[in-house]
Design a protein around this motif. Structure first.
Motif, PDB file in Angstrom:
ATOM      1  N   SER A   1      51.099 -30.618  24.103  1.00  0.00           N
ATOM      2  CA  SER A   1      50.634 -29.281  24.461  1.00  0.00           C
ATOM      3  C   SER A   1      51.260 -28.188  23.620  1.00  0.00           C
ATOM      4  O   SER A   1      50.803 -27.048  23.623  1.00  0.00           O
ATOM      5  CB  SER A   1      50.945 -29.005  25.937  1.00  0.00           C
ATOM      6  N   GLY A   2      52.341 -28.520  22.907  1.00  0.00           N
ATOM      7  CA  GLY A   2      53.069 -27.506  22.147  1.00  0.00           C
ATOM      8  C   GLY A   2      54.050 -26.724  23.001  1.00  0.00           C
ATOM      9  O   GLY A   2      54.715 -25.820  22.512  1.00  0.00           O
TER      10      GLY A   2
ATOM     11  N   THR B   1      53.632 -34.588  18.170  1.00  0.00           N
ATOM     12  CA  THR B   1      53.311 -34.171  16.816  1.00  0.00           C
ATOM     13  C   THR B   1      54.609 -33.975  16.054  1.00  0.00           C
ATOM     14  O   THR B   1      55.542 -33.346  16.559  1.00  0.00           O
ATOM     15  CB  THR B   1      52.517 -32.849  16.819  1.00  0.00           C
TER      16      THR B   1
ATOM     17  N   LEU C   1      45.919 -25.788   8.969  1.00  0.00           N
ATOM     18  CA  LEU C   1      44.979 -25.630  10.079  1.00  0.00           C
ATOM     19  C   LEU C   1      43.594 -26.178   9.753  1.00  0.00           C
ATOM     20  O   LEU C   1      42.850 -26.566  10.653  1.00  0.00           O
ATOM     21  CB  LEU C   1      44.858 -24.153  10.456  1.00  0.00           C
TER      22      LEU C   1
ATOM     23  N   VAL D   1      52.412 -23.950  14.158  1.00  0.00           N
ATOM     24  CA  VAL D   1      51.396 -24.973  14.397  1.00  0.00           C
ATOM     25  C   VAL D   1      51.815 -25.885  15.548  1.00  0.00           C
ATOM     26  O   VAL D   1      51.019 -26.194  16.439  1.00  0.00           O
ATOM     27  CB  VAL D   1      51.139 -25.791  13.116  1.00  0.00           C
TER      28      VAL D   1
ATOM     29  N   ARG E   1      51.523 -24.205  18.948  1.00  0.00           N
ATOM     30  CA  ARG E   1      50.193 -23.645  19.200  1.00  0.00           C
ATOM     31  C   ARG E   1      50.238 -22.120  19.243  1.00  0.00           C
ATOM     32  O   ARG E   1      49.431 -21.483  19.901  1.00  0.00           O
ATOM     33  CB  ARG E   1      49.591 -24.169  20.512  1.00  0.00           C
TER      34      ARG E   1
ATOM     35  N   ILE F   1      49.524 -20.380  16.765  1.00  0.00           N
ATOM     36  CA  ILE F   1      48.246 -20.146  16.090  1.00  0.00           C
ATOM     37  C   ILE F   1      47.467 -21.447  16.122  1.00  0.00           C
ATOM     38  O   ILE F   1      48.032 -22.508  16.357  1.00  0.00           O
ATOM     39  CB  ILE F   1      48.432 -19.669  14.640  1.00  0.00           C
ATOM     40  N   SER F   2      46.165 -21.364  15.865  1.00  0.00           N
ATOM     41  CA  SER F   2      45.341 -22.566  15.871  1.00  0.00           C
ATOM     42  C   SER F   2      44.180 -22.390  14.900  1.00  0.00           C
ATOM     43  O   SER F   2      44.007 -21.324  14.285  1.00  0.00           O
ATOM     44  CB  SER F   2      44.797 -22.831  17.279  1.00  0.00           C
ATOM     45  N   HIS F   3      43.366 -23.435  14.791  1.00  0.00           N
ATOM     46  CA  HIS F   3      42.179 -23.389  13.937  1.00  0.00           C
ATOM     47  C   HIS F   3      41.266 -22.224  14.317  1.00  0.00           C
ATOM     48  O   HIS F   3      40.569 -21.669  13.461  1.00  0.00           O
ATOM     49  CB  HIS F   3      41.437 -24.717  14.051  1.00  0.00           C
ATOM     50  N   ASP F   4      41.265 -21.845  15.584  1.00  0.00           N
ATOM     51  CA  ASP F   4      40.407 -20.751  16.052  1.00  0.00           C
ATOM     52  C   ASP F   4      40.778 -19.395  15.452  1.00  0.00           C
ATOM     53  O   ASP F   4      39.987 -18.453  15.521  1.00  0.00           O
ATOM     54  CB  ASP F   4      40.462 -20.649  17.578  1.00  0.00           C
ATOM     55  N   ASP F   5      41.979 -19.302  14.880  1.00  0.00           N
ATOM     56  CA  ASP F   5      42.422 -18.034  14.291  1.00  0.00           C
ATOM     57  C   ASP F   5      41.971 -17.867  12.841  1.00  0.00           C
ATOM     58  O   ASP F   5      42.119 -16.778  12.273  1.00  0.00           O
ATOM     59  CB  ASP F   5      43.959 -17.932  14.337  1.00  0.00           C
TER      60      ASP F   5
END
Length: 241
Positions: free
Chosen positions: A69-70, A90, A147, A213, A216, A218-222
């Motif tokens: 979950s980070g 991770t 990302l 990373v 979480r 930031i994420s790919h959605d950013d």
């Protein structure tokens, strides 16, 4: 009995049987690549006392280990050792300008983030860190290649000059904002962003990407923020934050 373990990297899965040892580095069971900055024998996964452990056998590089979950992460310095107490972990680390990430999965009985504390080796549970819009943009620009990966693997970290150009910012503005965000995260307990005697660490860009990373932040959605910033720079100068 210790359960089996699997490691995923660049679309490949490696299964590790209970009782075996798995070595990650320039040589070993998982040969990352010929990156001269990477140790020949870096991370070692092995079992001890009914648990899987990850040990950092390198002399210079560190790694960031995070639960799925980070929400919980640990900074694993040279010589450090951590138990793998979550079903999915991770592992991120940087060598030179490249950041690598692995996904490690296993099964069995594990600790809960709200239950018994983890054995300490830089373990930290840090809540949401408020970022200004420009601080978020800066981190996304540095982490863009990581990302954009479809599966755990490798991504390059741009230089400050390259990231500043990507955002359309003057280099002096980028460096000032980088200093500010590293100072902010250091104050809330993120390790590896500050060097000795209060100075910022020379590898802070790589460590910043690893932390952002893994946690979480930031994420790919950013990623769309980068295109929006480039479009906005055609009419506006970047905001300060």
């Amino acid at each position: 009995m210790t359960s089996a373990l699997s490691v995923e990297f660049c679309g490949e899965r490696f299964d590790v049987a209970a009782g075996d040892t798995f070595v990650v580095g320039r040589e070993g069971d998982l040969v990352i690549d010929d990156n001269p900055y990477l140790h020949r024998r870096f991370l070692v996964l092995s079992e001890d006392g009914g648990l899987w452990w990850v040990a950092n056998e390198g002399s210079l590089l560190s790694a960031t280990v995070s639960d799925g979950s980070g929400g919980v992460q640990a900074w694993l310095p040279p010589g450090g050792r951590l138990p793998l107490v979550f079903p999915t972990l991770t592992v991120l680390f940087s060598a030179g300008s490249t950041t690598y990430d692995l996904t490690v999965t296993t099964s069995g009985d594990f600790y809960s983030p709200t239950g018994a504390p983890l054995p300490q080796s830089g373990t930290t549970t840090i809540g949401a860190v408020p970022l200004t819009s420009s601080q978020r943009l800066l981190i996304v620009a540095l982490a863009e290649h990581v990302l954009r990966q479809d599966s755990p693997g490798r991504g390059s970290i741009p230089s400050s000059a390259e990231a500043a150009e990507r955002l359309g910012w003057p280099l002096t503005t980028f460096n000032r904002k980088l200093d500010n965000v590293c100072e902010k995260l250091s104050r809330v307990g993120v390790q590896g962003l500050r060097g000795e005697r209060g100075k910022l660490a020379t590898g802070r860009r790589q460590r910043l990407v690893e932390y952002a990373v893994a946690s979480r932040l930031i994420s790919h959605d950013d990623l769309p923020l980068l295109e929006r910033e480039q479009q906005a720079n055609g009419e506006f100068s970047p905001s300060h934050g």
